[in-house]
Write a protein that holds these residues in place. Structure first.
Motif, PDB file in Angstrom:
ATOM      1  N   PRO A 131      26.289  46.508  30.625  1.00 28.78           N
ATOM      2  CA  PRO A 131      27.561  45.761  30.524  1.00 28.78           C
ATOM      3  C   PRO A 131      28.811  46.623  30.648  1.00 28.78           C
ATOM      4  O   PRO A 131      29.799  46.193  31.243  1.00 28.78           O
ATOM      5  N   ALA A 132      28.779  47.843  30.116  1.00 28.59           N
ATOM      6  CA  ALA A 132      29.967  48.700  30.197  1.00 28.59           C
ATOM      7  C   ALA A 132      30.207  49.161  31.625  1.00 28.59           C
ATOM      8  O   ALA A 132      31.353  49.197  32.097  1.00 28.59           O
ATOM      9  N   VAL A 133      29.141  49.525  32.323  1.00 26.73           N
ATOM     10  CA  VAL A 133      29.271  49.971  33.719  1.00 26.73           C
ATOM     11  C   VAL A 133      29.818  48.835  34.573  1.00 26.73           C
ATOM     12  O   VAL A 133      30.731  49.022  35.392  1.00 26.73           O
ATOM     13  N   MET A 134      29.282  47.633  34.384  1.00 25.32           N
ATOM     14  CA  MET A 134      29.743  46.485  35.153  1.00 25.32           C
ATOM     15  C   MET A 134      31.198  46.150  34.833  1.00 25.32           C
ATOM     16  O   MET A 134      32.007  45.890  35.731  1.00 25.32           O
ATOM     17  N   ALA A 135      31.572  46.169  33.548  1.00 26.80           N
ATOM     18  CA  ALA A 135      32.940  45.827  33.147  1.00 26.80           C
ATOM     19  C   ALA A 135      33.943  46.812  33.719  1.00 26.80           C
ATOM     20  O   ALA A 135      35.030  46.424  34.185  1.00 26.80           O
ATOM     21  N   VAL A 136      33.612  48.099  33.686  1.00 22.47           N
ATOM     22  CA  VAL A 136      34.523  49.124  34.210  1.00 22.47           C
ATOM     23  C   VAL A 136      34.689  48.966  35.714  1.00 22.47           C
ATOM     24  O   VAL A 136      35.799  49.040  36.242  1.00 22.47           O
ATOM     25  N   GLN A 137      33.600  48.729  36.418  1.00 19.61           N
ATOM     26  CA  GLN A 137      33.690  48.565  37.862  1.00 19.61           C
ATOM     27  C   GLN A 137      34.534  47.346  38.235  1.00 19.61           C
ATOM     28  O   GLN A 137      35.396  47.421  39.119  1.00 19.61           O
ATOM     29  N   GLN A 138      34.309  46.224  37.569  1.00 18.88           N
ATOM     30  CA  GLN A 138      35.041  45.006  37.887  1.00 18.88           C
ATOM     31  C   GLN A 138      36.531  45.157  37.622  1.00 18.88           C
ATOM     32  O   GLN A 138      37.366  44.715  38.423  1.00 18.88           O
ATOM     33  N   MET A 139      36.885  45.793  36.494  1.00 14.28           N
ATOM     34  CA  MET A 139      38.301  45.977  36.208  1.00 14.28           C
ATOM     35  C   MET A 139      38.932  46.972  37.174  1.00 14.28           C
ATOM     36  O   MET A 139      40.079  46.787  37.612  1.00 14.28           O
ATOM     37  N   ALA A 140      38.205  48.017  37.537  1.00  6.25           N
ATOM     38  CA  ALA A 140      38.724  48.994  38.497  1.00  6.25           C
ATOM     39  C   ALA A 140      39.035  48.324  39.832  1.00  6.25           C
ATOM     40  O   ALA A 140      40.022  48.664  40.498  1.00  6.25           O
ATOM     41  N   GLN A 141      38.219  47.362  40.226  1.00  9.34           N
ATOM     42  CA  GLN A 141      38.459  46.637  41.475  1.00  9.34           C
ATOM     43  C   GLN A 141      39.745  45.825  41.396  1.00  9.34           C
ATOM     44  O   GLN A 141      40.512  45.754  42.359  1.00  9.34           O
ATOM     45  N   LYS A 142      39.994  45.202  40.257  1.00  8.65           N
ATOM     46  CA  LYS A 142      41.227  44.430  40.082  1.00  8.65           C
ATOM     47  C   LYS A 142      42.453  45.340  40.152  1.00  8.65           C
ATOM     48  O   LYS A 142      43.465  45.012  40.778  1.00  8.65           O
ATOM     49  N   VAL A 143      42.364  46.486  39.486  1.00  5.78           N
ATOM     50  CA  VAL A 143      43.478  47.437  39.501  1.00  5.78           C
ATOM     51  C   VAL A 143      43.694  47.962  40.915  1.00  5.78           C
ATOM     52  O   VAL A 143      44.830  48.128  41.364  1.00  5.78           O
TER      53      VAL A 143
END
Length: 264
Positions: free
Chosen positions: A118-130
């Protein structure tokens, strides 16, 4: 009576919200052998009297040790992804960044590619938004020339993307002084033809003051703005107007900073 912290206790870590503070928290969790940490910024702490609280003092040396450790585990692209997610300034993502670092350190090389975590997925998804917001800033920033020759632009991005666009604007406008100011976060980046400095609302780093007088537009810039608005109105054929498609490419929140949108 002080809390008894055991190996399975949930401990509240309160930090200052900085990137160095986040990395210091990771360091301290290993030093204290705290496996279950709930991370909060100091002014956003959860009122849970049952969990022990640890105040994290940001320490650059400890933060640097953690960052060097992460660099050994992450590719350059993943390092950028990690920092980009931090720039979202999202409390939930701060926790996930902490969990991500712990997960990477606690597992063999390649753990950061485990998108089932979950942490890896959450970081990747937010990085894409940024990252999307970063690209929008590159496209939608509009400079206006002041009477003293300084080019200024105001922005209000959803995320703190100024650190990610510094190099782009320095390379593109290397022959002129410019200031990009983030109104939402009350700071900006100022290029003086030699280096980029972070600026506050009145003063720039290294003692350089950006005077209010510099905010007066140059006469030729005012004329340019008028011509640009007239051009935009003349090419904006009402019969072909597709507001839904236009908003998809240029969200409304950017309109107030686009010269061509100031049609009054």
């Amino acid at each position: 009576m002080p809390h008894l912290i055991t190996h399975h206790s949930v401990v509240q870590y309160l930090f200052d919200g900085s990137f160095s503070g986040l990395l210091t928290a990771v360091f301290e969790s290993y030093a204290a052998r705290h496996c279950h940490v709930a991370l909060f910024e100091q002014d956003k702490a959860r009122n849970n009297f049952f969990d022990p609280v640890v105040i994290i003092t940001t320490t650059p040396e400890k933060a640097l040790r953690v960052w060097k450790g992460l660099k050994k585990k992450l590719t350059t692209a993943l390092q950028v992804e990690y920092y980009s997610a931090f720039l979202a300034e999202d409390a939930a993502v701060m926790q996930q960044l902490f969990n991500y670092a712990r997960f990477v350190f606690d597992h063999a090389a390649g753990a950061a590619a485990n998108y089932g975590h979950p942490a890896v997925m959450a970081v990747q998804q937010m990085a894409q938004k940024v990252s999307r917001e970063r690209h929008r800033m590159k496209a939608f920033v509009r400079f206006q020339k002041t009477a003293c020759g300084l080019y200024i632009a105001a922005i209000e991005p959803d995320y703190n993307v100024l650190p990610l666009v510094r190099k782009h604007f320095k390379d593109r406008y290397a022959d002129q002084r410019w200031l990009i100011y983030d109104r939402k976060r009350k700071y900006g980046i100022y290029y003086d033809l030699h280096a980029i400095h972070e600026v506050l609302i009145e003063a720039a780093a290294a003692g350089t003051v950006v005077h209010a007088a510099e905010m007066m537009l140059d006469a030729s810039e005012a004329l340019y703005s008028t011509l640009w608005k007239d051009y935009f109105k003349s090419t904006n054929i009402q019969e072909r107007k597709n507001t839904r498609l236009h908003i998809r490419h240029v969200p409304r929140r950017y309109w107030r900073h686009l010269t061509e949108k100031q049609l009054g």
